[in-house]
Design a protein around this motif. Structure first.
Motif, PDB file in Angstrom:
ATOM      1  N   GLU A 117       1.090   4.044  -2.893  1.00  0.00           N
ATOM      2  CA  GLU A 117       0.675   5.714  -2.766  1.00  0.00           C
ATOM      3  C   GLU A 117       1.938   6.384  -2.863  1.00  0.00           C
ATOM      4  O   GLU A 117       1.829   7.579  -3.451  1.00  0.00           O
ATOM      5  CB  GLU A 117       0.389   5.670  -1.242  1.00  0.00           C
ATOM      6  CG  GLU A 117      -0.904   4.969  -0.873  1.00  0.00           C
ATOM      7  CD  GLU A 117      -1.434   5.281   0.533  1.00  0.00           C
ATOM      8  OE1 GLU A 117      -0.728   6.133   1.360  1.00  0.00           O
ATOM      9  OE2 GLU A 117      -2.450   4.957   1.118  1.00  0.00           O
TER      10      GLU A 117
ATOM     11  N   ARG B 258       0.698  -0.971   0.046  1.00  0.00           N
ATOM     12  CA  ARG B 258      -0.008   0.071   0.034  1.00  0.00           C
ATOM     13  C   ARG B 258       0.867   1.267   0.077  1.00  0.00           C
ATOM     14  O   ARG B 258       0.561   2.285  -0.946  1.00  0.00           O
ATOM     15  CB  ARG B 258      -0.948  -0.179   1.277  1.00  0.00           C
ATOM     16  CG  ARG B 258      -2.179   1.141   1.167  1.00  0.00           C
ATOM     17  CD  ARG B 258      -2.596   1.255   2.684  1.00  0.00           C
ATOM     18  NE  ARG B 258      -1.771   1.455   3.680  1.00  0.00           N
ATOM     19  CZ  ARG B 258      -1.218   2.805   3.970  1.00  0.00           C
ATOM     20  NH1 ARG B 258      -1.766   3.911   3.303  1.00  0.00           N
ATOM     21  NH2 ARG B 258      -0.533   3.026   4.920  1.00  0.00           N
TER      22      ARG B 258
ATOM     23  N   TYR C 135       1.761   9.195  -6.124  1.00  0.00           N
ATOM     24  CA  TYR C 135       2.353  10.625  -5.597  1.00  0.00           C
ATOM     25  C   TYR C 135       3.197  11.230  -6.433  1.00  0.00           C
ATOM     26  O   TYR C 135       2.987  12.286  -7.043  1.00  0.00           O
ATOM     27  CB  TYR C 135       2.744  10.708  -4.057  1.00  0.00           C
ATOM     28  CG  TYR C 135       3.210  12.160  -3.726  1.00  0.00           C
ATOM     29  CD1 TYR C 135       2.423  13.093  -3.089  1.00  0.00           C
ATOM     30  CD2 TYR C 135       4.711  12.249  -3.911  1.00  0.00           C
ATOM     31  CE1 TYR C 135       3.063  14.235  -2.582  1.00  0.00           C
ATOM     32  CE2 TYR C 135       5.121  13.309  -3.184  1.00  0.00           C
ATOM     33  CZ  TYR C 135       4.324  14.450  -3.025  1.00  0.00           C
ATOM     34  OH  TYR C 135       4.686  15.796  -2.438  1.00  0.00           O
TER      35      TYR C 135
END
Length: 204
Positions: free
Chosen positions: A184, A180, A188
């Motif tokens: 992310e 995860r 980003y």
């Protein structure tokens, strides 16, 4: 690489904290939780100062939280020393509060298995990560480390520090958390790159 902690805001409380520790006085703390709203009040019996990775922490019995709590010194916003004495339990040993933790945060212990690539295998083999750890080297030169530890976020930080050279095999929930965070981070930076690639507005 660990940045130095900034204790400038907490330095004014050191003398009072030392007095409370020396005389075993209960204290009232105003404490700013990491990334959470306004500082909160705590009434605690200060037991021990703990030094870890360049940080200073206060291990306390928190009366309004019913249990032992760890407070980072740099996030203390106020201290009031009361005249109420307390007794540290007989046989108290600070290390027992971190016996299952990979770092300082002690939550539910889990059986951890992480496989490291041959590129970093030698650095992994040369260290004791946890008491009772087991290391296995396969035919490709990869090393698998297995141990029981608590502190999910500190484990995730450790694993991510090895980048592509570390793969979580167990437990599944730790593997999912690492995936995860990688996902992310990727999203980003992709978002940042897309913004950087956009052509500037043209003016007439």
């Amino acid at each position: 690489l660990h940045g130095a902690r900034d204790y400038s805001s907490a330095s004014v409380f050191i003398e009072e904290l030392q007095r409370a520790l020396l005389h075993q006085y209960r204290i009232r703390l105003v404490y700013a939780k990491k990334g959470k709203g306004d500082p909160e009040p705590y009434e605690v019996d200060p037991y021990t100062l703990v030094f870890h990775k360049g940080g200073i922490y206060l291990l306390c019995l928190a009366h309004n939280r019913t249990g032992m709590r760890l407070f980072a010194l740099e996030r203390i916003r106020g201290i009031e020393v009361t005249r109420q004495r307390f007794e540290i339990p007989e046989g108290y040993q600070p290390e027992t509060h971190f016996s299952s933790a990979f770092g300082l945060v002690s939550d539910t212990p889990m059986k951890v298995r992480v496989r490291f690539s041959p590129d970093v295998a030698h650095t992994v083999r040369d260290r004791i990560w946890r008491p009772g750890q087991q290391l296995k080297t396969d035919s490709e030169g990869r090393v698998t480390v297995e141990f029981v530890a608590a502190g999910e976020m500190e484990l995730v930080s450790w694993i991510l520090s090895y980048g592509m050279h570390a793969e979580v095999l167990d437990p599944p929930e730790l593997r999912q958390e690492v995936k995860r965070q990688i996902r992310e981070m990727r999203e980003y930076y992709r978002g940042k790159d897309k913004k950087a690639d956009k052509p500037g507005k043209r003016h007439a």
